[in-house]
Design an enzyme around this catalytic site. Sequence first.
Site, PDB file in Angstrom:
ATOM      1  N   LEU A 192      59.172  25.024 -37.843  1.00  0.00           N
ATOM      2  CA  LEU A 192      58.666  23.994 -37.892  1.00  0.00           C
ATOM      3  C   LEU A 192      57.485  23.884 -37.518  1.00  0.00           C
ATOM      4  CD1 LEU A 192      59.366  20.851 -39.349  1.00  0.00           C
ATOM      5  CD2 LEU A 192      59.073  20.484 -36.869  1.00  0.00           C
ATOM      6  N   GLY A 246      50.826  20.422 -39.574  1.00  0.00           N
ATOM      7  CA  GLY A 246      49.493  20.187 -40.487  1.00  0.00           C
ATOM      8  C   GLY A 246      48.840  21.706 -41.006  1.00  0.00           C
ATOM      9  N   TYR A 269      37.296  16.244 -27.319  1.00  0.00           N
ATOM     10  CA  TYR A 269      38.340  16.694 -27.311  1.00  0.00           C
ATOM     11  C   TYR A 269      38.654  18.173 -26.082  1.00  0.00           C
ATOM     12  CZ  TYR A 269      39.578  21.290 -30.603  1.00  0.00           C
ATOM     13  OH  TYR A 269      40.880  21.674 -31.342  1.00  0.00           O
TER      14      TYR A 269
HETATM   15  P1  NAD Z   1      42.015  22.067 -40.144  1.00  0.00           P
HETATM   16  O1  NAD Z   1      41.373  20.869 -39.803  1.00  0.00           O
HETATM   17  O2  NAD Z   1      42.048  22.696 -41.272  1.00  0.00           O
HETATM   18  O3  NAD Z   1      43.988  21.209 -39.889  1.00  0.00           O
HETATM   19  C1  NAD Z   1      44.355  20.399 -38.923  1.00  0.00           C
HETATM   20  C2  NAD Z   1      45.892  19.751 -39.372  1.00  0.00           C
HETATM   21  O4  NAD Z   1      45.959  19.127 -38.632  1.00  0.00           O
HETATM   22  C3  NAD Z   1      44.985  19.378 -40.996  1.00  0.00           C
HETATM   23  O5  NAD Z   1      45.801  19.837 -42.081  1.00  0.00           O
HETATM   24  C4  NAD Z   1      45.024  18.006 -40.803  1.00  0.00           C
HETATM   25  O6  NAD Z   1      45.638  17.151 -41.927  1.00  0.00           O
HETATM   26  C5  NAD Z   1      46.368  18.118 -39.313  1.00  0.00           C
HETATM   27  N1  NAD Z   1      46.635  16.658 -38.827  1.00  0.00           N
HETATM   28  C6  NAD Z   1      45.619  15.972 -39.080  1.00  0.00           C
HETATM   29  N2  NAD Z   1      46.284  14.919 -38.422  1.00  0.00           N
HETATM   30  C7  NAD Z   1      47.427  15.378 -38.311  1.00  0.00           C
HETATM   31  C8  NAD Z   1      49.089  13.776 -38.080  1.00  0.00           C
HETATM   32  N3  NAD Z   1      48.479  13.358 -37.890  1.00  0.00           N
HETATM   33  N4  NAD Z   1      49.877  14.772 -38.626  1.00  0.00           N
HETATM   34  C9  NAD Z   1      49.796  15.998 -39.357  1.00  0.00           C
HETATM   35  N5  NAD Z   1      48.963  16.669 -39.047  1.00  0.00           N
HETATM   36  C10 NAD Z   1      47.785  16.087 -39.143  1.00  0.00           C
HETATM   37  O7  NAD Z   1      42.149  23.136 -38.882  1.00  0.00           O
HETATM   38  P2  NAD Z   1      42.494  24.329 -37.995  1.00  0.00           P
HETATM   39  O8  NAD Z   1      41.240  24.932 -37.701  1.00  0.00           O
HETATM   40  O9  NAD Z   1      43.217  24.420 -38.934  1.00  0.00           O
HETATM   41  O10 NAD Z   1      43.364  23.251 -36.324  1.00  0.00           O
HETATM   42  C11 NAD Z   1      44.281  23.654 -36.486  1.00  0.00           C
HETATM   43  C12 NAD Z   1      44.360  23.779 -34.795  1.00  0.00           C
HETATM   44  O11 NAD Z   1      43.284  24.580 -34.522  1.00  0.00           O
HETATM   45  C13 NAD Z   1      43.696  22.595 -34.281  1.00  0.00           C
HETATM   46  O12 NAD Z   1      45.112  21.685 -33.211  1.00  0.00           O
HETATM   47  C14 NAD Z   1      42.368  22.390 -33.944  1.00  0.00           C
HETATM   48  O13 NAD Z   1      42.384  21.999 -33.138  1.00  0.00           O
HETATM   49  C15 NAD Z   1      43.241  24.262 -33.252  1.00  0.00           C
HETATM   50  N6  NAD Z   1      41.657  24.813 -32.660  1.00  0.00           N
HETATM   51  C16 NAD Z   1      41.524  24.938 -33.973  1.00  0.00           C
HETATM   52  C17 NAD Z   1      39.397  26.229 -33.590  1.00  0.00           C
HETATM   53  C18 NAD Z   1      38.189  25.853 -34.707  1.00  0.00           C
HETATM   54  O14 NAD Z   1      37.196  26.027 -34.479  1.00  0.00           O
HETATM   55  N7  NAD Z   1      39.055  25.622 -36.722  1.00  0.00           N
HETATM   56  C19 NAD Z   1      39.099  26.695 -32.962  1.00  0.00           C
HETATM   57  C20 NAD Z   1      40.247  26.497 -31.951  1.00  0.00           C
HETATM   58  C21 NAD Z   1      41.814  25.369 -31.874  1.00  0.00           C
END
Ligand code: NAD
Length: 308
Positions: free
Chosen positions: A6, A9, A153
Amino acid sequence: SPRTVLISGCSSGIGLELAVHLAHDPKQRYQVVATMRDLRKKEMLEAAAGDALGKTLTLAQLDVCNDESVAQCLSGIQGGEVDVLVNNAGVGLVGPLEGLSIDTMKNIFDTNFLGAIRLVKAVLPGMKKRRQGHIVVVSSVMGLQGVIFNEVYSASKFAVEGFFESLAIQLLQFNIFISLVEPGPVVTDFEGKLMAQVATAEFPGTDPETLSYFRDFYLPASRELFRSVGQNPKDVAQAIAKVIGSTRPPLRKQTNLRYLTLAALKAVDPSGSLYVRTAHSLLFRWPRLLHLSLRCLACGCLPARVEP
Ligand code: NAD
């Protein structure tokens, strides 16, 4: 039989890439439940999933901030059994603290921290009963080290790190593994959403000097970092898939080698000054060298020397 995975996001970014990657596993080891808050955003995932859709990948609605949504999603899973939970959903927040509302900050914690806990509470009884399971959390290098103008964050990811490290100790008794995956910058919608927010935000109540540090130092450096050392979400998904496929999953996995040294600075100097002063110098003294320094710190040709 395949393990039920599962993922939260999955409408974009790392979650989408991971869902698709696992659903196309050549050995068909996984049955992926790819979830998203708003199913109207399913097109991109459906297109990327291709012929796996409806076979090794199914879609489900899940808002990690909503208890009912979590319960409903779990009740829709065949047998109610989740073998691997991937807490991926997350939101970012940047900007001077003075200009951010407490409600905005609460939303970050509700999503990044409590959102993961809601899902863990839902799957844990089943995993404990079966005495097997794997909980993967997409944390961040910002869960290991503080980053300027990312205080809230970063704090939410530190919270995640502390929570799951603590839980890991108990869960060893139940043969359940926890893995914190810590990417550096990843080129997804994540950064674009943040940049769109800060483009129009006024950060009321923030003094001009702080605002200038944010707009003239932090933002250009951040853009440059994403451009120069940002990872492709496919690569991060691959790293997560490796963690999921491993027989003895690690508690921590950083996906970007360039960040190993920065995180290590904290271990080298337990007082914490070395990390804070290095991060300060990289932004305020050698801004043009920030991405270069990260490369060189990683390869070891630039020692992390700072003035006292
Ligand atoms: P992204 O914005 O493409 O993906 C994040 C997803 O989480 C989105 O699809 C969004 O709709 C979803 N989301 C937000 N709130 C939600 C909720 N209440 N219920 C269900 N879904 C929800 O960005 P990403 O980079 O793919 O991020 C994924 C993870 O990676 C996150 O936890 C982020 O903190 C982490 N992260 C990202 C980076 C970066 O630079 N992009 C770096 C380190 C960690």
